[in-house]
Design a protein around this motif. Structure first.
Motif, PDB file in Angstrom:
ATOM      1  N   TYR A  91      -9.103  -1.904   1.090  1.00  0.00           N
ATOM      2  CA  TYR A  91      -7.511  -2.732   1.878  1.00  0.00           C
ATOM      3  C   TYR A  91      -6.566  -4.049   1.221  1.00  0.00           C
ATOM      4  O   TYR A  91      -4.892  -3.272   1.441  1.00  0.00           O
ATOM      5  CB  TYR A  91      -8.243  -3.639   2.909  1.00  0.00           C
ATOM      6  CG  TYR A  91      -9.058  -2.943   3.989  1.00  0.00           C
ATOM      7  CD1 TYR A  91      -8.290  -2.093   5.091  1.00  0.00           C
ATOM      8  CD2 TYR A  91     -10.391  -3.167   4.040  1.00  0.00           C
ATOM      9  CE1 TYR A  91      -8.518  -1.288   6.395  1.00  0.00           C
ATOM     10  CE2 TYR A  91     -11.289  -2.648   4.687  1.00  0.00           C
ATOM     11  CZ  TYR A  91     -10.344  -1.720   6.178  1.00  0.00           C
ATOM     12  OH  TYR A  91     -11.032  -0.536   6.965  1.00  0.00           O
ATOM     13  N   GLN A 122      -4.456  -1.102  -1.101  1.00  0.00           N
ATOM     14  CA  GLN A 122      -4.102  -0.189   0.120  1.00  0.00           C
ATOM     15  C   GLN A 122      -2.722  -1.004   0.946  1.00  0.00           C
ATOM     16  O   GLN A 122      -1.655  -0.032   1.072  1.00  0.00           O
ATOM     17  CB  GLN A 122      -5.123  -0.090   1.217  1.00  0.00           C
ATOM     18  CG  GLN A 122      -4.832   1.313   2.371  1.00  0.00           C
ATOM     19  CD  GLN A 122      -5.340   1.477   2.843  1.00  0.00           C
ATOM     20  OE1 GLN A 122      -6.644   1.468   3.452  1.00  0.00           O
ATOM     21  NE2 GLN A 122      -4.695   1.889   5.052  1.00  0.00           N
ATOM     22  N   THR A 123      -2.917  -2.115   1.005  1.00  0.00           N
ATOM     23  CA  THR A 123      -1.309  -2.955   2.278  1.00  0.00           C
ATOM     24  C   THR A 123      -0.758  -3.177   1.276  1.00  0.00           C
ATOM     25  O   THR A 123      -0.024  -3.100   1.074  1.00  0.00           O
ATOM     26  CB  THR A 123      -2.218  -3.951   2.411  1.00  0.00           C
ATOM     27  OG1 THR A 123      -3.157  -3.474   3.636  1.00  0.00           O
ATOM     28  CG2 THR A 123      -1.360  -4.931   3.572  1.00  0.00           C
ATOM     29  N   ALA A 130       0.185  -1.407  -1.443  1.00  0.00           N
ATOM     30  CA  ALA A 130       0.810   0.303  -1.543  1.00  0.00           C
ATOM     31  C   ALA A 130       1.979   0.083   0.000  1.00  0.00           C
ATOM     32  O   ALA A 130       3.264   0.477  -0.302  1.00  0.00           O
ATOM     33  CB  ALA A 130      -0.122   1.279  -1.811  1.00  0.00           C
ATOM     34  N   TYR A 131       1.371   0.144   0.646  1.00  0.00           N
ATOM     35  CA  TYR A 131       2.264   0.458   1.854  1.00  0.00           C
ATOM     36  C   TYR A 131       3.770  -0.928   2.120  1.00  0.00           C
ATOM     37  O   TYR A 131       4.331   0.156   2.614  1.00  0.00           O
ATOM     38  CB  TYR A 131       1.140   0.386   3.305  1.00  0.00           C
ATOM     39  CG  TYR A 131       2.049   0.520   4.442  1.00  0.00           C
ATOM     40  CD1 TYR A 131       2.195   0.971   4.827  1.00  0.00           C
ATOM     41  CD2 TYR A 131       1.653  -1.004   5.092  1.00  0.00           C
ATOM     42  CE1 TYR A 131       2.939   1.013   6.734  1.00  0.00           C
ATOM     43  CE2 TYR A 131       2.968  -1.038   5.871  1.00  0.00           C
ATOM     44  CZ  TYR A 131       3.479   0.129   6.970  1.00  0.00           C
ATOM     45  OH  TYR A 131       4.381   0.201   8.322  1.00  0.00           O
ATOM     46  N   GLN A 132       3.034  -2.102   2.126  1.00  0.00           N
ATOM     47  CA  GLN A 132       3.820  -3.427   2.041  1.00  0.00           C
ATOM     48  C   GLN A 132       5.140  -2.619   1.044  1.00  0.00           C
ATOM     49  O   GLN A 132       6.713  -2.711   1.662  1.00  0.00           O
ATOM     50  CB  GLN A 132       3.137  -4.214   1.977  1.00  0.00           C
ATOM     51  CG  GLN A 132       2.525  -4.684   3.392  1.00  0.00           C
ATOM     52  CD  GLN A 132       2.109  -5.795   3.063  1.00  0.00           C
ATOM     53  OE1 GLN A 132       2.549  -6.715   2.309  1.00  0.00           O
ATOM     54  NE2 GLN A 132       2.192  -6.596   3.952  1.00  0.00           N
ATOM     55  N   GLN A 150       6.573   0.496  -0.233  1.00  0.00           N
ATOM     56  CA  GLN A 150       7.218   1.036   0.572  1.00  0.00           C
ATOM     57  C   GLN A 150       7.734   0.984   1.895  1.00  0.00           C
ATOM     58  O   GLN A 150       9.098   1.511   2.074  1.00  0.00           O
ATOM     59  CB  GLN A 150       6.346   2.733   0.924  1.00  0.00           C
ATOM     60  CG  GLN A 150       6.828   3.827   1.268  1.00  0.00           C
ATOM     61  CD  GLN A 150       8.172   4.231   0.346  1.00  0.00           C
ATOM     62  OE1 GLN A 150       7.990   4.346  -0.858  1.00  0.00           O
ATOM     63  NE2 GLN A 150       9.431   4.461   1.210  1.00  0.00           N
ATOM     64  N   PHE A 151       6.926   0.141   2.479  1.00  0.00           N
ATOM     65  CA  PHE A 151       7.343  -0.328   3.820  1.00  0.00           C
ATOM     66  C   PHE A 151       8.906  -0.713   3.459  1.00  0.00           C
ATOM     67  O   PHE A 151      10.049  -0.870   4.289  1.00  0.00           O
ATOM     68  CB  PHE A 151       6.601  -1.152   5.213  1.00  0.00           C
ATOM     69  CG  PHE A 151       7.255  -1.431   5.495  1.00  0.00           C
ATOM     70  CD1 PHE A 151       7.195  -1.169   7.145  1.00  0.00           C
ATOM     71  CD2 PHE A 151       7.408  -2.852   5.706  1.00  0.00           C
ATOM     72  CE1 PHE A 151       7.200  -1.448   8.163  1.00  0.00           C
ATOM     73  CE2 PHE A 151       7.867  -3.832   7.139  1.00  0.00           C
ATOM     74  CZ  PHE A 151       8.297  -2.572   8.482  1.00  0.00           C
ATOM     75  N   ASN A 186       9.213  -2.937  -7.135  1.00  0.00           N
ATOM     76  CA  ASN A 186       8.888  -2.750  -5.718  1.00  0.00           C
ATOM     77  C   ASN A 186      10.317  -2.401  -5.391  1.00  0.00           C
ATOM     78  O   ASN A 186      10.663  -1.441  -4.419  1.00  0.00           O
ATOM     79  CB  ASN A 186       8.363  -3.483  -4.634  1.00  0.00           C
ATOM     80  CG  ASN A 186       6.354  -4.210  -5.160  1.00  0.00           C
ATOM     81  OD1 ASN A 186       5.852  -3.375  -5.914  1.00  0.00           O
ATOM     82  ND2 ASN A 186       5.976  -5.012  -4.887  1.00  0.00           N
ATOM     83  N   ARG A 201       1.461  -0.508  12.191  1.00  0.00           N
ATOM     84  CA  ARG A 201       2.172   0.025  11.096  1.00  0.00           C
ATOM     85  C   ARG A 201       0.918   0.180  10.328  1.00  0.00           C
ATOM     86  O   ARG A 201       1.262   1.399   9.387  1.00  0.00           O
ATOM     87  CB  ARG A 201       3.359  -0.901  10.038  1.00  0.00           C
ATOM     88  CG  ARG A 201       4.022  -1.806  10.827  1.00  0.00           C
ATOM     89  CD  ARG A 201       4.622  -2.350  10.636  1.00  0.00           C
ATOM     90  NE  ARG A 201       3.716  -3.744  10.622  1.00  0.00           N
ATOM     91  CZ  ARG A 201       4.306  -5.044   9.903  1.00  0.00           C
ATOM     92  NH1 ARG A 201       5.137  -5.146   9.418  1.00  0.00           N
ATOM     93  NH2 ARG A 201       3.099  -6.105   9.736  1.00  0.00           N
ATOM     94  N   ASP A 202      -0.059   0.505  10.305  1.00  0.00           N
ATOM     95  CA  ASP A 202      -1.173   0.873   9.471  1.00  0.00           C
ATOM     96  C   ASP A 202      -2.046   1.028   9.663  1.00  0.00           C
ATOM     97  O   ASP A 202      -2.384   0.379  11.119  1.00  0.00           O
ATOM     98  CB  ASP A 202      -0.743   0.676   7.859  1.00  0.00           C
ATOM     99  CG  ASP A 202      -1.040  -0.978   7.819  1.00  0.00           C
ATOM    100  OD1 ASP A 202      -2.318  -1.284   8.886  1.00  0.00           O
ATOM    101  OD2 ASP A 202      -0.597  -1.639   7.317  1.00  0.00           O
ATOM    102  N   GLU A 203      -3.748   1.560   9.030  1.00  0.00           N
ATOM    103  CA  GLU A 203      -4.531   1.777   9.380  1.00  0.00           C
ATOM    104  C   GLU A 203      -5.079  -0.231   9.694  1.00  0.00           C
ATOM    105  O   GLU A 203      -6.554  -0.329  10.513  1.00  0.00           O
ATOM    106  CB  GLU A 203      -5.289   2.412   8.858  1.00  0.00           C
ATOM    107  CG  GLU A 203      -5.273   3.519   9.000  1.00  0.00           C
ATOM    108  CD  GLU A 203      -5.624   4.401   9.949  1.00  0.00           C
ATOM    109  OE1 GLU A 203      -6.841   4.795  10.911  1.00  0.00           O
ATOM    110  OE2 GLU A 203      -4.551   5.350  10.487  1.00  0.00           O
TER     111      GLU A 203
END
Length: 588
Positions: free
Chosen positions: A257, A260-261, A263-265, A267-268, A421, A526-528
């Motif tokens: 997690y 994953q988070t 990487a998501y953040q 991009q977000f 980033n 916003r994500d899983e």
């Protein structure tokens, strides 16, 4: 080394002051968003109920009770709550807080008190560190005093978050590291010290992942100064063992997690920086250009040192005016350097020196004495250089380099990550707060050196420091008033904890046959990780149940027709408003 009675008394008084400054108003204002997550995570609960399906989301079961909410939690529940509720994970902090709450309850005062204690102990540890490694009780007392009154430490001692614990642990690990290096180089190996260092390394890293920046500095110090190379072996073994233990958490706990988070953040926030940098609701998030990163990091650098706190506010003070003040300040510093050793001092020197420090005031749009403090910074930097030269002559060159690395590298790491980033969101003081104990030492060296300056120049700089003390005191006042956004995140003071107040009202007013209704706003995951089993929020219900008796059988329901009011529906049908959360004011 034994400590004399006078020093012990002074240290004791400093610790009392530090404790009092941290305890004052520590439970006055309700929990902010991250603290709410701290509260539920410490009890093995996932915010929005991802591990409470049977309580909130069982088909055909429209109600729930505190007894169901407080059912026994498993280790898996605690791990799930941790990894889904905190990107930094911090399992060691939550373990400490879980034990603490078992003993002292879940009140705001209780869950913030470990931060108060760690922050108070930090002042004592700074004294121990400086006295042991710099060999000066006076310098140690000055450092402890600065730690006691540092606004950053006081602000974060009022938060039920990991930061105060992480600051303490990283300084403790650094102290142990230096003791081990010293004993290894004198041939006095200590397995106990290595074990203590290894444990501190693991607990610190599991209190916040960015503590790795401090241990990176340990590695840099070893590369630069630790000889012979075989001395590295115990550190390598200890470090690799520690990393292996931390890896167990990543493999079986929060690793998936977390990455994953992250990487998501990345991009977000990069998308926000490119498309909606000012009105996204996440503060100002700018693309990571050189200018943007410099502007965002300038307040971080200035606030890192108590003598320059607040001087990086380019929006308020203006870049041109700050540059002008520094220009006059550089001339003043040159005069200080030229006449520092001269006795007696020519009469015109202090006159011209003082005029140069106030010279920016006629040129600025809104005169403020902060420009005078800004003009004095080059002189204070010169005094720090003299202090460092003196310490180097006394054999502390390697230690000084180490302290400078520890003061700078955590913020440099954030700047590097910002460029990597593509956005400036992560450049924030708390993520590099591990630097503060070491920046305090640099300021203490500066103040100690000031004593040796010519009397008139010393008097002028003393007045400047009194001016800065006023601004620091004002900042502390704003922190206590919950009006210091850069530390408390609020410009408008919060009220007392609404969920605790509501729980008290429920216990007083509830009768068998009554029903409690909670507001339930629609979720926008916003994500899983944020996705739950119900499209509407149950957060207000969860936070209120935190303060209800664990064996209570109160009938409670979610009300998706409104977003703010917690209501008690009496058996007769009468509706009593228990609390109006007023939208985002209490939900931040």
């Amino acid at each position: 080394m034994s400590i004399n009675k006078g020093t012990a008394i002074r240290l004791g008084l400093l610790l009392i002051v530090a404790f009092a400054l941290r305890l004052y108003h520590s439970s006055t204002y309700g929990l902010y968003l991250d603290e709410k997550y701290t509260l539920v995570i410490s009890q093995g609960v996932v915010m929005e109920g991802a591990n409470q399906r049977d309580v909130f989301f069982t088909p055909g079961k429209p109600y729930f009770t505190p007894q169901e909410f407080w059912k026994e939690k498993t280790l898996a529940d605690f791990i799930t709550a941790n990894i889904r509720g905190d990107i930094g994970n911090s399992p060691s902090y939550y373990a400490v807080l879980w034990l603490w709450t078992k003993l002292f309850g879940l009140s705001d005062f209780s869950i913030r008190f470990p931060s108060v204690l760690f922050s108070t102990l930090l002042a004592g540890l700074v004294f121990v560190f400086v006295r042991r490694h710099f060999g000066s009780e006076r310098l140690a007392l000055i450092s402890a005093l600065l730690t006691a009154v540092e606004p950053f430490f006081i602000a974060y001692s009022h938060m039920a978050r990991n930061y105060s614990m992480s600051f303490f642990l990283t300084l403790l690990a650094t102290h142990l590291f230096l003791l081990i290096v010293e004993r290894k180089q004198t041939g006095q190996a200590s397995a106990k010290l290595l074990l203590a260092y290894g444990l501190t390394f693991v607990v610190a890293l599991l209190s916040h992942y960015l503590t790795i920046t401090v241990f990176l500095c340990h590695g840099l110090y070893a590369l630069l100064f630790v000889r012979p190379l075989r001395t590295w072996l115990p550190f390598l073994v200890t470090g690799l063992t520690g990393v292996a233990l931390v890896s167990l958490w990543f493999l079986f706990g929060g690793g998936t997690y977390t990455f994953q988070t992250l990487a998501y953040q990345a991009q977000f926030y990069r998308t926000i920086a490119l498309t909606n940098p000012y009105t996204s609701g996440f503060g100002v998030v700018l693309p990571a250009t050189l200018i943007n990163v410099a502007q965002r990091s300038l307040p971080i650098w200035s606030d890192l040192f108590i003598i320059s706190n607040g001087l990086g506010q380019t929006d308020a003070l203006g870049v041109r005016y700050l540059a002008l003040a520094l220009f006059f300040g550089l001339i003043a510093a040159w005069i200080l350097a030229q006449y520092y050793q001269q006795r007696p001092l020519p009469r015109w020197v202090p006159v011209l020196y003082g005029l140069l420090l106030i010279a920016p005031l006629p040129f600025v749009a809104v005169p403020t004495l902060q420009y005078v403090v800004t003009a004095a910074l080059p002189s204070l930097a010169y005094l720090l250089l003299l202090a460092m030269r003196r310490q180097a002559a006394e054999g502390h060159l390697a230690l000084l380099v180490f302290v400078i690395l520890l003061a700078l590298v955590p913020t440099l790491f954030l700047i590097g990550m910002a460029f990597r980033n593509g956005h400036t969101y992560g450049i924030t003081q708390r993520y590099s707060g591990f630097s503060f104990p070491f920046s305090v030492i640099l300021v203490a060296l500066t103040l100690q050196q000031l004593v040796t300056a010519p009397n008139l120049l010393k008097g002028i700089l003393g007045i400047v420091l009194l001016i800065q003390s006023y601004y620091v005191t004002r900042l502390l006042y704003h922190i206590y008033q919950d009006r210091a956004p850069k530390y408390t995140y609020f410009a408008r003071p919060r009220g007392a904890n609404p969920y605790y107040l509501t729980a008290q009202k429920i216990q007083q007013a509830y009768s068998p046959g009554d029903t409690i209704l909670y507001p339930s706003v629609r979720l926008q995951p916003r994500d899983e990780i944020e996705k739950t089993y119900w499209p509407y929020s149950i957060q207000d219900a969860q936070l209120t149940n935190m303060y209800l008796p664990k064996d209570a059988a109160y009938i409670q329901r979610m009300d998706t027709t409104q977003a703010n009011k917690i209501i008690l529906v009496k058996r007769s049908g009468q509706r009593l408003k228990l609390f109006d959360l007023k939208g985002s004011l209490y939900r931040y």
